[in-house]
Design an enzyme around this catalytic site. Structure first.
Site, PDB file in Angstrom:
ATOM      1  N   ASP A 165       0.866  -1.181   0.000  1.00 19.48           N
ATOM      2  CA  ASP A 165       0.000   0.000   0.000  1.00 19.48           C
ATOM      3  C   ASP A 165       0.905   1.234   0.000  1.00 19.48           C
ATOM      4  O   ASP A 165       1.861   1.308   0.766  1.00 19.48           O
ATOM      5  CB  ASP A 165      -0.900   0.016   1.238  1.00 19.48           C
ATOM      6  CG  ASP A 165      -1.719   1.293   1.334  1.00 19.48           C
ATOM      7  OD1 ASP A 165      -2.629   1.471   0.503  1.00 19.48           O
ATOM      8  OD2 ASP A 165      -1.461   2.105   2.250  1.00 19.48           O
ATOM      9  N   ASP A 200       1.070   5.286   0.569  1.00 22.39           N
ATOM     10  CA  ASP A 200       0.364   6.387   1.224  1.00 22.39           C
ATOM     11  C   ASP A 200       1.158   7.670   0.981  1.00 22.39           C
ATOM     12  O   ASP A 200       1.874   8.157   1.847  1.00 22.39           O
ATOM     13  CB  ASP A 200       0.241   6.076   2.716  1.00 22.39           C
ATOM     14  CG  ASP A 200      -0.717   7.021   3.424  1.00 22.39           C
ATOM     15  OD1 ASP A 200      -1.041   8.071   2.851  1.00 22.39           O
ATOM     16  OD2 ASP A 200      -1.127   6.707   4.548  1.00 22.39           O
ATOM     17  N   GLU A 250       1.387  11.441   0.508  1.00 25.53           N
ATOM     18  CA  GLU A 250       0.646  12.653   0.878  1.00 25.53           C
ATOM     19  C   GLU A 250       1.486  13.906   0.594  1.00 25.53           C
ATOM     20  O   GLU A 250       2.202  14.351   1.468  1.00 25.53           O
ATOM     21  CB  GLU A 250       0.257  12.583   2.350  1.00 25.53           C
ATOM     22  CG  GLU A 250      -0.567  11.351   2.678  1.00 25.53           C
ATOM     23  CD  GLU A 250      -0.997  11.293   4.141  1.00 25.53           C
ATOM     24  OE1 GLU A 250      -0.997  12.331   4.821  1.00 25.53           O
ATOM     25  OE2 GLU A 250      -1.329  10.192   4.600  1.00 25.53           O
ATOM     26  N   TYR A 254     -11.694  11.781   5.949  1.00 27.15           N
ATOM     27  CA  TYR A 254     -11.707  12.263   7.327  1.00 27.15           C
ATOM     28  C   TYR A 254     -10.676  13.377   7.428  1.00 27.15           C
ATOM     29  O   TYR A 254      -9.953  13.665   6.457  1.00 27.15           O
ATOM     30  CB  TYR A 254     -11.413  11.136   8.335  1.00 27.15           C
ATOM     31  CG  TYR A 254     -10.319  10.173   7.916  1.00 27.15           C
ATOM     32  CD1 TYR A 254      -8.983  10.555   7.918  1.00 27.15           C
ATOM     33  CD2 TYR A 254     -10.622   8.878   7.512  1.00 27.15           C
ATOM     34  CE1 TYR A 254      -7.982   9.687   7.549  1.00 27.15           C
ATOM     35  CE2 TYR A 254      -9.629   7.991   7.129  1.00 27.15           C
ATOM     36  CZ  TYR A 254      -8.310   8.397   7.146  1.00 27.15           C
ATOM     37  OH  TYR A 254      -7.316   7.539   6.759  1.00 27.15           O
TER      38      TYR A 254
END
Length: 654
Positions: free
Chosen positions: A425, A427, A429, A496
């Site tokens: 995975d 991630d 950002e 979120y």
């Protein structure tokens, strides 16, 4: 240890703090505990099989016996017998006893056997035990390999699974002494690690360098995932009948003219071509229910893999993302090796009730997760790299995607924790946008990176956590998420952290609104906006997972109960101001209302928003109605000891 920050999907203003800013801060430095106290193994006599016992035995031997103990040529006539010492249901203790039944001394010994699928060695003592598929091999320690005629030595191990050993050999001959050559006839050496070529959807050609033997090699056994699939006289073999997009492990071992088997070669991992990537996840209605497990949670938060079992969450989820690996110099690297591979667990802390030993090759979170997979074989585990703090290296990685993918593959499928991870995975950002730092690698960089990972991780899961900024010209528009979708099994859409006390004076707002609502501070900062925008870019709905936070965000100095009130700063939290776990808020500040599908509460001058089982039910209904692939959450330790929120996600997905 560097504190890890999680993420803010919109991040329109100043970079907000996030759920894991101080969750990563341990009570002690891992480097200070890399050499933990290693107690004596329980239920073992003090001198049994240890160096002290061997030394005393040697001192008591007569001088003439010392001559016999001197290293001699390996001789036939060794046997190995197996005893199951005890069985506690979820595991067992086994013991092998090696005896020299010949007339000359033995200077070393190797015992090899096969366990049926589902049975394995978890830890061992008084021998070095390694596994390849279903084949297990034990080699003597430096201090217990020498056996005089008639002498014997034992080694033991803790196992998991119901099976018993078969096909045992000692120094290449049958363990019952029925096979082997004459005294002085050594078994063959190990062949070279096989090389793979001509890989197709269903076949692969293997070639290896020949073994050597003092009387000649007769043939070779080819083993796939530990089981013999062919016996050949040459040094090549074409393995057929394979599945597309699948990974296999091959070893080779030689047999001499006296029918003695030598040790296995090194293992060669081969992934066949074809296959569309990851398999459909198990679970209700084929929906994915995925949770993040944080590496640093074993410190201050005192949350361990066993908590997934005791909370009941392991039975409710389909996938785990292990967070986070780091990205340094454009490459994937292990972050906290102590937590991942070295931290020792006692029996009561361990998933299977078996304590770690001081000399076992793998401990820590990785070993506990392997035990979890044995107990819950439906769970798939991915290694997640990046996150809020560790995304700075992705820009350099994008400059050489193939090298980056290779580095990640090397970490994820390191033989030391073989069988643990089912994929990767990412991630990041954020690609071509700003998070903790700003990236300018370009619109296509994310797509190129995911294409390289898909090529390298053929047949494995490849996923990515991505922004949920649904604004026009926002982060979703900054990178080619639509073009990259063909290379991923799914996106974890971080729906979120839209609003929080990084805006110190408010206005108060639910941090994970499902939809827009009157007075929302920023249009497009809600889950539905992100989902619809991604669909509009061509991302299939089934490749989108809706994100749920197992925590709340809050302000203090608030006088208004409804959203939209002013504040004076972040509310106090256990680990970080402005954020608190659901398991704490559910009792200290119970929800009094909902806005845009998210609960909120005002307690004194503090105002919090967070998801509850009721609001999760509504969000899962939305996920079903939109045809989404399921849901994911950040992260396990925010839930109640009974796994209340994980249960709500599973029930809501059907």
């Amino acid at each position: 240890m560097t504190a890890r920050r999680r993420r803010s999907p919109g991040d329109a203003g100043p970079n907000p703090p996030s759920p894991d800013l101080t969750r990563g801060a341990p009570l002690r430095s891992p480097s200070a505990t890399k050499r933990p106290f290693r107690p004596f193994r329980p239920f073992r006599p003090f001198l049994r099989g240890g160096r002290i016992g061997a030394l005393l035995a040697a001192l008591l031997l007569p001088l003439t016996a010392l001559v016999v103990l001197a290293p001699a040529a390996q001789a036939a006539g060794a046997t190995a017998t197996y005893t199951k010492v005890q069985d506690w249901g979820t595991g067992f203790e086994g013991k092998w006893t090696v005896k020299n039944t010949g007339t000359t001394g033995i200077s070393s010994w190797t015992v090899s056997w096969t366990f049926p699928a589902g049975t394995s060695v978890a830890s061992a003592w008084d021998a070095d035990v390694t596994g390849s598929g279903t084949t297990w091999t034990a080699r003597n320690k430096s201090w217990n390999g020498t056996l005089s005629p008639g002498a014997s030595v034992s080694f033991g191990f803790n196992g998991a699974g119901p099976g018993s050993p078969s096909g045992c050999t000692v120094n290449g001959a049958a363990c019952d002494g029925s096979g082997g050559g004459q005294p002085g006839d050594n078994p063959p050496t190990a062949p070279g690690t096989p090389a793979a070529s001509n890989v197709t959807d269903t076949s692969v050609t293997l070639n290896w360098t020949a073994a050597t033997d003092d009387h000649g090699v007769r043939n070779y056994d080819v083993l796939r995932d530990g089981a013999v699939v062919a016996t050949v006289t040459g040094t090549s073999h074409t393995s057929t009948g394979l599945s597309a997009g699948s990974t296999y492990s091959y070893t080779v071992r030689a047999r001499d003219t006296a029918d003695q088997l030598g040790p296995p070669s090194g293992a060669r991992s081969v992934t066949t071509t074809g296959g569309g990537g990851g398999e459909p996840p198990p679970g209700g209605a084929g929906k994915t229910s995925l949770g993040y497990f944080t590496e640093w949670g074993v410190y201050g938060r005192n949350y361990h893999v066993k908590n997934l079992v005791t909370s009941g969450s392991a039975a409710k989820i389909t996938h785990i993302n292990y967070a986070f690996g780091n990205v340094k110099n454009g490459q994937c690297v292990l972050d906290d090796a102590y937590a991942a591979t070295d931290k020792a667990y006692t029996a009561d802390q361990s998933v299977d009730g078996v304590a770690d030993t001081w000399d076992q090759p793998l401990r820590g979170n990785f070993n506990q997760l392997l035990k979890l997979k044995r107990a819950y074989p439906h769970i798939k585990i991915l290694y997640s790299f990046g996150g809020w703090t560790y995304s700075g290296g992705f820009g350099q990685a994008a400059a050489n995607p193939a090298a980056f993918a290779q580095s990640c593959h090397d970490v994820v499928f390191n033989p030391k924790w073989a069988g643990l991870f089912d994929g990767i995975d990412i991630d990041w950002e954020y690609p071509n946008a700003c998070g903790l730092s700003c990236d300018s690698s370009g619109f296509s960089s994310f797509k190129s990176l995911m294409q390289a990972l898909r090529s390298k991780f053929a047949g494995k899961l490849v996923t990515a956590a991505i922004t949920a900024d649904g604004t026009s010209g926002g982060k979703i528009d900054a990178a080619d998420y639509g073009g990259a979708a063909a290379s991923v099994d799914w996106y974890n859409v971080m729906t979120y952290d839209y609003f929080g006390a990084w805006a110190n004076t408010g206005p108060t707002a639910p941090h994970s609104p499902l939809t827009s609502y009157p007075g929302i501070p920023i249009a497009g900062f809600h889950s539905d906006a992100a989902i619809q925008k991604l669909k509009g870019k061509g991302v299939p709905a089934a490749k989108l997972l809706l994100g749920i936070g197992f925590y709340g965000r809050g302000w203090t100095g608030v006088t208004q109960s409804a959203p939209g009130g002013s504040a004076t700063g972040p509310a106090p939290g256990t680990y970080e101001q402005g954020i608190e776990d659901y398991k704490v808020l559910r009792s200290t500040c119970p929800a009094t209302g909902t806005a845009a599908g998210t609960a909120y509460a005002k307690c004194g001058s503090n105002w919090w928003s967070y998801d509850t089982p009721a609001t999760i039910a509504g969000k899962m209904s939305y996920a079903r109605s939109q045809g989404l692939g399921g849901a994911f959450f950040w992260e396990f330790s925010g839930d109640t000891p009974g796994g209340e929120l994980a249960s709500a996600i599973r029930a809501g997905l059907g």
